[in-house]
Design an enzyme around this catalytic site. Structure first.
Site, PDB file in Angstrom:
ATOM      1  N   ALA A  66       0.874  -1.173   0.000  1.00 57.73           N
ATOM      2  CA  ALA A  66       0.000   0.000   0.000  1.00 57.73           C
ATOM      3  C   ALA A  66       0.912   1.224   0.000  1.00 57.73           C
ATOM      4  O   ALA A  66       2.067   1.146   0.433  1.00 57.73           O
ATOM      5  CB  ALA A  66      -0.872  -0.016   1.243  1.00 57.73           C
ATOM      6  N   GLY A 112       0.685  -5.023   0.962  1.00 59.01           N
ATOM      7  CA  GLY A 112      -0.526  -5.061   0.139  1.00 59.01           C
ATOM      8  C   GLY A 112      -0.290  -5.682  -1.232  1.00 59.01           C
ATOM      9  O   GLY A 112      -1.231  -6.174  -1.859  1.00 59.01           O
ATOM     10  N   GLU A 115      -0.516  -9.304  -0.628  1.00 57.54           N
ATOM     11  CA  GLU A 115      -1.940  -9.558  -0.328  1.00 57.54           C
ATOM     12  C   GLU A 115      -2.772  -9.575  -1.614  1.00 57.54           C
ATOM     13  O   GLU A 115      -3.690 -10.371  -1.767  1.00 57.54           O
ATOM     14  CB  GLU A 115      -2.450  -8.500   0.655  1.00 57.54           C
ATOM     15  N   GLU A 135       4.716  -5.396   7.117  1.00 55.22           N
ATOM     16  CA  GLU A 135       3.959  -4.370   7.838  1.00 55.22           C
ATOM     17  C   GLU A 135       4.447  -4.144   9.260  1.00 55.22           C
ATOM     18  O   GLU A 135       4.403  -3.016   9.757  1.00 55.22           O
ATOM     19  CB  GLU A 135       2.460  -4.719   7.854  1.00 55.22           C
TER      20      GLU A 135
HETATM   21  C1  HXC Z   1       5.047   4.299  -1.229  1.00 56.16           C
HETATM   22  C2  HXC Z   1       6.939   3.356  -2.084  1.00 56.16           C
HETATM   23  C3  HXC Z   1       6.592   2.115  -1.522  1.00 56.16           C
HETATM   24  C4  HXC Z   1       5.374   2.027  -0.785  1.00 56.16           C
HETATM   25  C5  HXC Z   1       8.482   1.886  -2.541  1.00 56.16           C
HETATM   26  N1  HXC Z   1       8.108   3.170  -2.707  1.00 56.16           N
HETATM   27  N2  HXC Z   1       7.584   1.230  -1.809  1.00 56.16           N
HETATM   28  N3  HXC Z   1       6.169   4.443  -1.948  1.00 56.16           N
HETATM   29  N4  HXC Z   1       4.649   3.160  -0.677  1.00 56.16           N
HETATM   30  N5  HXC Z   1       4.940   0.885  -0.262  1.00 56.16           N
HETATM   31  C6  HXC Z   1       8.831   4.247  -3.439  1.00 56.16           C
HETATM   32  C7  HXC Z   1      10.027   4.759  -2.653  1.00 56.16           C
HETATM   33  O1  HXC Z   1       9.599   5.705  -1.714  1.00 56.16           O
HETATM   34  C8  HXC Z   1      10.854   5.348  -3.758  1.00 56.16           C
HETATM   35  O2  HXC Z   1      10.316   6.585  -4.172  1.00 56.16           O
HETATM   36  C9  HXC Z   1      10.619   4.372  -4.904  1.00 56.16           C
HETATM   37  O3  HXC Z   1       9.415   3.700  -4.624  1.00 56.16           O
HETATM   38  C10 HXC Z   1      11.729   3.349  -5.045  1.00 56.16           C
HETATM   39  O4  HXC Z   1      11.891   2.685  -3.811  1.00 56.16           O
HETATM   40  P1  HXC Z   1      13.303   2.556  -3.043  1.00 56.16           P
HETATM   41  O5  HXC Z   1      12.998   2.290  -1.639  1.00 56.16           O
HETATM   42  O6  HXC Z   1      14.184   3.703  -3.382  1.00 56.16           O
HETATM   43  O7  HXC Z   1      13.879   1.260  -3.757  1.00 56.16           O
HETATM   44  P2  HXC Z   1      14.873   0.181  -3.128  1.00 56.16           P
HETATM   45  O8  HXC Z   1      15.928   0.829  -2.308  1.00 56.16           O
HETATM   46  O9  HXC Z   1      15.300  -0.678  -4.262  1.00 56.16           O
HETATM   47  O10 HXC Z   1      13.970  -0.705  -2.136  1.00 56.16           O
HETATM   48  C11 HXC Z   1      12.899  -1.452  -2.627  1.00 56.16           C
HETATM   49  C12 HXC Z   1      11.977  -1.897  -1.448  1.00 56.16           C
HETATM   50  C13 HXC Z   1      11.608  -0.659  -0.609  1.00 56.16           C
HETATM   51  C14 HXC Z   1      12.730  -2.917  -0.584  1.00 56.16           C
HETATM   52  C15 HXC Z   1      10.762  -2.573  -2.057  1.00 56.16           C
HETATM   53  O11 HXC Z   1      11.098   0.340  -1.488  1.00 56.16           O
HETATM   54  C16 HXC Z   1      10.593  -0.922   0.466  1.00 56.16           C
HETATM   55  O12 HXC Z   1      10.915  -1.495   1.500  1.00 56.16           O
HETATM   56  N6  HXC Z   1       9.355  -0.450   0.236  1.00 56.16           N
HETATM   57  C17 HXC Z   1       8.300  -0.528   1.243  1.00 56.16           C
HETATM   58  C18 HXC Z   1       7.778  -1.935   1.353  1.00 56.16           C
HETATM   59  C19 HXC Z   1       6.697  -2.032   2.447  1.00 56.16           C
HETATM   60  O13 HXC Z   1       6.962  -1.755   3.628  1.00 56.16           O
HETATM   61  N7  HXC Z   1       5.495  -2.425   2.055  1.00 56.16           N
HETATM   62  C20 HXC Z   1       4.378  -2.566   2.955  1.00 56.16           C
HETATM   63  C21 HXC Z   1       3.609  -1.270   3.009  1.00 56.16           C
HETATM   64  S1  HXC Z   1       2.283  -1.340   4.183  1.00 56.16           S
HETATM   65  P3  HXC Z   1      11.040   7.980  -3.847  1.00 56.16           P
HETATM   66  O14 HXC Z   1      10.182   8.989  -4.543  1.00 56.16           O
HETATM   67  O15 HXC Z   1      11.025   8.081  -2.389  1.00 56.16           O
HETATM   68  O16 HXC Z   1      12.426   7.825  -4.428  1.00 56.16           O
HETATM   69  C22 HXC Z   1       1.078  -2.171   3.434  1.00 56.16           C
HETATM   70  C23 HXC Z   1      -0.180  -2.309   4.250  1.00 56.16           C
HETATM   71  C24 HXC Z   1      -1.259  -3.015   3.499  1.00 56.16           C
HETATM   72  O17 HXC Z   1       1.211  -2.641   2.364  1.00 56.16           O
HETATM   73  C25 HXC Z   1      -2.572  -3.006   4.245  1.00 56.16           C
HETATM   74  C26 HXC Z   1      -3.346  -1.741   4.131  1.00 56.16           C
HETATM   75  C27 HXC Z   1      -4.735  -1.835   4.669  1.00 56.16           C
END
Ligand code: HXC
Length: 259
Positions: A66, A112, A115, A135
């Protein structure tokens, strides 16, 4: 259909949906979720569509979760609304679809994103894919059905390990524990999903929908065996059943009309 965050097209009765926010690793923001809800509804009501292949744009991510930036200041009520709306309109809508959805996981499937893949009826991963529910690293738990569907797919022990450690697993580990149906090189990902869909397309559409409904019922807290019996009975009322049996007896290929 013109969308801002999705690419969608129908080819040979398959609807291809690509989540297209490559710069944000295809993270699911509100607009993308609304468009997904719309395209799922389109798939449901469009007779020409026999199944859906869902993937992410680019070679790095299926969906990285998400959109964290959107909910960073949410309170409990807003968080609950986010989860409820998403589950109702997208995740459960996919799982309850009478047409098969295959997730083609072309890279990171996190939070997400995993999911979403788990809500699909099958998952094929490219060999570079990484899957996880991170998460808890954000102080959250999965909210789009991840605690339920991961448990259903891999069992309680492995689900709790993945959710509480937030560790990502590789595509081949995911295949070993039954989280994905197969792993292929990235270049072959869509064609592998198409191969499965093209086999399904030859089968009786109403039987496919009855089968999906019955299998999905098995992992809900409902009496899946009774649902299966009812759906099985309904199949006998279809023209496709008659055609299938007749074709078998006449030793020819069945020609199903979806009626
Ligand atoms: C918003 C995201 C994002 C996310 C990546 N980006 N994941 N933006 N939401 N979930 C954006 C980054 O901010 C960045 O943009 C760009 O994508 C590239 O990501 P990087 O982090 O620079 O890439 P990298 O270093 O290669 O790392 C990749 C990654 C990392 C390991 C996938 O991006 C990461 O850990 N992302 C978050 C994963 C996560 O925690 N997902 C769960 C979310 S909670 P900018 O503009 O900043 O450069 C969820 C809840 C669901 O999903 C339930 C809801 C009800």
């Amino acid at each position: 259909m013109a969308y801002q965050n999705l690419i969608s097209e129908i080819k040979e009765n398959i609807l291809y949906v690509t989540i297209n926010r490559e710069k944000a690793l295809n993270a699911l923001n509100k607009d993308t979720l609304a468009e997904l809800a719309d395209v799922i509804e389109f798939a449901k009501k469009t007779e020409q569509v026999r199944g859906v292949i869902l993937t992410g744009a680019g070679e790095k991510a299926f969906v990285a979760g998400a959109d964290i930036k959107e909910f960073s200041d949410y309170n409990g009520k807003q968080g609950e609304d986010l989860a409820k709306r998403g589950q109702d309109q997208v995740f459960n809508a996919i799982e309850n679809s009478s047409k098969p959805f295959i997730a083609a996981i072309n890279g990171f499937a996190l939070g997400g994103g995993l999911e979403l893949a788990m809500a699909c009826h099958m998952r094929i991963a490219s060999d570079n894919a990484k899957l996880g529910l991170p998460e808890v690293t954000l102080g959250l738990i999965p909210g789009y059905g991840g605690t339920q569907r991961l448990t259903q797919l891999v069992g309680k022990g492995k689900a709790i390990e993945m959710i509480t450690t937030a560790n990502m697993i590789t595509a081949s580990e995911a295949e070993k524990i039954g989280l994905v149906n197969g792993v292929v090189p990235q270049a072959d990902l869509i064609s592998k999903a198409e191969e499965i869909m093209n086999v399904i397309k030859q089968r009786a559409p109403l039987a496919i929908s009855a089968a999906i409904k019955s299998v999905v019922a098995a992992v809900k807290n409902s009496d899946g065996y009774t649902v299966e019996i009812e759906e099985f009975g309904k199949c006998f009322e279809t023209a496709d059943f008659k055609e299938g049996v007749t074709a078998f007896i006449e030793k020819r290929k069945a020609n199903f009309a979806g009626k």
